[in-house]
Design an enzyme around this catalytic site. Structure first.
Site, PDB file in Angstrom:
ATOM      1  N   GLY A  38       0.846  -1.193   0.000  1.00 17.32           N
ATOM      2  CA  GLY A  38       0.000   0.000   0.000  1.00 17.32           C
ATOM      3  C   GLY A  38       0.874   1.231   0.000  1.00 17.32           C
ATOM      4  O   GLY A  38       2.030   1.161   0.400  1.00 17.32           O
ATOM      5  N   CYS A  77       5.283  -6.162   1.464  1.00 21.41           N
ATOM      6  CA  CYS A  77       5.684  -4.752   1.529  1.00 21.41           C
ATOM      7  C   CYS A  77       5.015  -4.046   2.715  1.00 21.41           C
ATOM      8  O   CYS A  77       5.364  -4.285   3.864  1.00 21.41           O
ATOM      9  CB  CYS A  77       5.394  -4.080   0.184  1.00 21.41           C
ATOM     10  SG  CYS A  77       6.269  -2.513   0.027  1.00 21.41           S
ATOM     11  N   TYR A  78       3.995  -3.224   2.465  1.00 19.64           N
ATOM     12  CA  TYR A  78       3.307  -2.557   3.573  1.00 19.64           C
ATOM     13  C   TYR A  78       2.821  -3.603   4.585  1.00 19.64           C
ATOM     14  O   TYR A  78       2.912  -3.407   5.800  1.00 19.64           O
ATOM     15  CB  TYR A  78       2.116  -1.776   3.022  1.00 19.64           C
ATOM     16  CG  TYR A  78       1.362  -1.010   4.077  1.00 19.64           C
ATOM     17  CD1 TYR A  78       1.855   0.182   4.569  1.00 19.64           C
ATOM     18  CD2 TYR A  78       0.165  -1.505   4.586  1.00 19.64           C
ATOM     19  CE1 TYR A  78       1.171   0.877   5.547  1.00 19.64           C
ATOM     20  CE2 TYR A  78      -0.526  -0.812   5.565  1.00 19.64           C
ATOM     21  CZ  TYR A  78      -0.023   0.375   6.040  1.00 19.64           C
ATOM     22  OH  TYR A  78      -0.703   1.059   7.013  1.00 19.64           O
ATOM     23  N   HIS A  83       7.818  -7.317  -4.031  1.00 23.86           N
ATOM     24  CA  HIS A  83       6.538  -7.741  -4.619  1.00 23.86           C
ATOM     25  C   HIS A  83       6.723  -8.999  -5.477  1.00 23.86           C
ATOM     26  O   HIS A  83       7.114  -8.898  -6.635  1.00 23.86           O
ATOM     27  CB  HIS A  83       5.969  -6.609  -5.487  1.00 23.86           C
ATOM     28  CG  HIS A  83       5.482  -5.453  -4.691  1.00 23.86           C
ATOM     29  ND1 HIS A  83       4.212  -5.372  -4.185  1.00 23.86           N
ATOM     30  CD2 HIS A  83       6.116  -4.329  -4.276  1.00 23.86           C
ATOM     31  CE1 HIS A  83       4.068  -4.253  -3.503  1.00 23.86           C
ATOM     32  NE2 HIS A  83       5.208  -3.607  -3.542  1.00 23.86           N
ATOM     33  N   GLU A 101       4.483 -10.674  -6.819  1.00 18.32           N
ATOM     34  CA  GLU A 101       3.422 -10.747  -7.839  1.00 18.32           C
ATOM     35  C   GLU A 101       3.776  -9.998  -9.111  1.00 18.32           C
ATOM     36  O   GLU A 101       3.090 -10.118 -10.122  1.00 18.32           O
ATOM     37  CB  GLU A 101       2.103 -10.191  -7.257  1.00 18.32           C
ATOM     38  CG  GLU A 101       2.058  -8.689  -6.969  1.00 18.32           C
ATOM     39  CD  GLU A 101       2.642  -8.274  -5.617  1.00 18.32           C
ATOM     40  OE1 GLU A 101       3.461  -9.026  -5.073  1.00 18.32           O
ATOM     41  OE2 GLU A 101       2.294  -7.184  -5.129  1.00 18.32           O
ATOM     42  N   ASP A 158     -17.993 -11.969 -22.720  1.00 20.34           N
ATOM     43  CA  ASP A 158     -18.636 -12.074 -21.412  1.00 20.34           C
ATOM     44  C   ASP A 158     -20.103 -12.471 -21.524  1.00 20.34           C
ATOM     45  O   ASP A 158     -20.559 -13.373 -20.822  1.00 20.34           O
ATOM     46  CB  ASP A 158     -18.517 -10.745 -20.640  1.00 20.34           C
ATOM     47  CG  ASP A 158     -17.074 -10.282 -20.565  1.00 20.34           C
ATOM     48  OD1 ASP A 158     -16.174 -11.125 -20.747  1.00 20.34           O
ATOM     49  OD2 ASP A 158     -16.846  -9.077 -20.347  1.00 20.34           O
ATOM     50  N   LYS A 190     -11.054 -11.943 -16.601  1.00 19.50           N
ATOM     51  CA  LYS A 190     -11.297 -12.187 -18.028  1.00 19.50           C
ATOM     52  C   LYS A 190     -10.690 -13.515 -18.517  1.00 19.50           C
ATOM     53  O   LYS A 190     -11.326 -14.265 -19.256  1.00 19.50           O
ATOM     54  CB  LYS A 190     -10.689 -11.024 -18.820  1.00 19.50           C
ATOM     55  CG  LYS A 190     -11.078 -10.984 -20.263  1.00 19.50           C
ATOM     56  CD  LYS A 190     -12.399 -10.293 -20.416  1.00 19.50           C
ATOM     57  CE  LYS A 190     -12.787 -10.080 -21.838  1.00 19.50           C
ATOM     58  NZ  LYS A 190     -14.022  -9.289 -21.914  1.00 19.50           N
TER      59      LYS A 190
END
Ligand code: XMP
Length: 509
Positions: A53, A78-79, A161, A163, A217, A365
């Site tokens: 964050g 992190c945060y 991070h 990710e 979709d 998606k």
């Protein structure tokens, strides 16, 4: 107990954590701080992740005891790691310079099979003194703490991070924590499909209306619903006169090759007369959105008379990014709702007292495409580029008229055909042509021409939030350009848009 919950502290990467875990086969959901604390009073996740964050722990006075007294595995990123360190009595140092970008991280304890790796850092504060009972497991090349673990528990923190794509072995790192938490990776196509089908069960014998665009979709949502409720599903496709030729062809194919009950509503006249002379983009969007609702409303009333029944549900292909609330540092209350304004039938449920049926609301998606495959839909249909609800209405700059619609339709069709022929269609995220109402001088045949411009825009993106222009081969651009100037009367000049987003948007209006 097998799910992963990700508490969003406002990092721009939070969705990536969820996506990667899902790719690894773990069901993962994003929570606001408030919702996660509320949910924890009722259930427990298999692994709780505290995201990064933008704020500093010194400005955060919330009580996070519930995160740490539940006897559940927790990973702070992190945060999130700084929060853990502070909560347990360590010392977080306010940074002036911090670490941004790539940093080499070394293991100080054997955890992963790789001893050092490049990791993506984005922080100014850092953990200076570990809390009692914690060990350092990783450190950065600058000597800063890059990973911590509470001894004999499943409580970890990472300063970097995992990710983000720039972190080497990021996916393996995230997988490690799921494995240590004894989670089972059961979030696979079959189980996801069952979960989506389950949401359709609530419908029972009632009638469902689907605002069907033929895009990925709505096609997947309708196919899925059809499996469960069959002929109680009615798909309505509105032709507002601002469709591409490929959309008109596609709907005919779907009518023939699927067993969906699709009715095309020809509302061209209605839309075009209301849009006559309107040149403001937001105004166009409003008119198109409102007219959509009116057209549906009329149809439903018509059905009440001709078929003697009322629709109870509205089926929509709403996706997870549209429903998750994310914390935003820019908002006073820390929350912003990321619902896009492009749900054209957004006002319909209230106006007609319809319940919403959104079987894809938990999916990203790529998962929707996976569902489509699982349902046996043709990949060609699942890989279509996104097309906005207001259609060509926002690809004709300024006031719309029939001639401009024809020019955008033809130029779009040419670009589409050439991208497919060159095997490039699936390599880009979105492709469009825009009509620019600016006359420029040209030479056509033996004479001077003074005609308008078509812009070709082809972009790479992951979710439309950011984009870069596609570096498509010159030969292909050449082909598209010469076909448009030759085949589309009134157009003498074709330009290619080389703007990224930001600062440009994908559409021109
Ligand atoms: P922008 O132009 O904002 O577009 O960079 C990002 C993505 O959203 C689509 N878009 C819309 N979709 N109604 C929609 O259904 C709209 O009003 C609208 N405006 C933009 C755009 O095509 C791109 O995929």
């Amino acid at each position: 107990m097998n799910d992963i919950w990700i508490v969003d502290f406002g990092s721009q990467y939070t969705q990536l954590i969820a996506r990667i875990y899902r790719e690894l086969g773990f069901k993962s959901s994003i929570f606001t701080i408030k919702d996660s604390l509320k949910a924890l009073r009722e259930k427990k996740p298999g692994l709780l992740i505290l995201s990064g964050g933008p704020q500093s722990v010194f400005e955060d006075s919330n009580d996070y005891t519930l995160f740490f007294n539940q006897d559940i595995p927790v990973l702070g990123i992190c945060y999130g790691m700084q929060l853990i360190a502070q909560y347990f009595g360590g010392k977080v140092k306010k940074g002036k310079i911090g670490e941004y970008g790539k940093s080499r991280v070394l293991q100080t304890q054997k955890i992963f099979s790789f001893t050092s790796f490049n990791a993506w850092m984005s922080h100014s504060d850092h953990v200076e003194v570990l809390p009692d009972g914690f060990s350092k497991i990783l450190e950065s090349e600058n000597g800063l703490v890059a990973g911590i673990k509470k001894d004999d528990t499943n409580l970890w923190g990472l300063q970097f991070h995992p990710e983000v794509i720039h972190t080497e072995h990021g996916k393996d790192i995230l997988a490690y924590f799921a494995e240590k938490s004894n989670l089972e990776n059961t979030w696979k196509a079959k189980s996801i499909l069952n979960e989506c089908l389950e949401t359709v069960s609530q419908v029972g014998e009632e009638k469902v209306l689907c605002a069907f665009s033929g895009g990925v979709d709505s096609l997947v949502a309708a196919t899925l619903a059809h499996q469960k409720i069959g002929s109680n599903l009615y798909c309505f496709f509105v032709d507002h006169g601002l469709l591409r030729l490929q959309d008109l062809d596609h709907i005919e194919v779907l009518k023939k090759e699927t067993n969906l009950n699709i009715e095309i509503i020809d509302a061209k006249k209605e839309f075009l007369s209301l849009l006559d002379g309107v040149d403001d983009p937001e105004q166009k969007r409003k008119i198109i959105g409102k007219t959509f609702i009116e057209v549906f409303d009329k149809k439903v009333k018509e059905y009440q008379i001709s078929h003697n029944f009322k629709f109870s549900y509205l089926l929509q292909g709403t996706l997870y990014p549209d429903v998750i609330e994310s914390t935003s540092p820019h908002k006073k209350d820390g929350k912003s709702v990321t619902i896009k304004s492009h749900h054209n039938v957004g006002g319909l449920p209230e106006k007609m007292n319809l319940k919403l049926l959104e079987p894809l609301r938990f999916l990203f998606k790529d998962e929707v495409r996976m569902m489509g495959k699982e349902l046996g839909l043709d990949e060609k249909w699942l890989n279509r580029h996104p097309f906005p609800g207001p259609g060509l209405g926002i690809r004709i700059l300024g006031a719309i008229d029939k001639e401009k619609i024809r020019q955008v339709q033809l130029s779009d069709q040419i670009m589409f055909e050439e991208l497919v022929n060159a095997d490039f269609y699936n390599k880009c995220w979105q492709s469009l042509t825009v009509h620019i109402p600016q006359k420029t001088v040209g030479v056509k045949g033996d004479g001077r021409a003074y005609e308008e411009v078509i812009c070709v825009r082809i972009v790479e993106s992951r979710d439309g939030m950011t984009a870069t222009w596609s570096h498509i081969p010159y030969d292909l651009l050449d082909k598209i350009s010469s076909r448009i100037t030759n085949e589309v009367s009134g157009i003498t000049r074709v330009v290619y848009d080389i703007t990224s987003k930001p600062p440009g948007t994908i559409e021109w209006e």
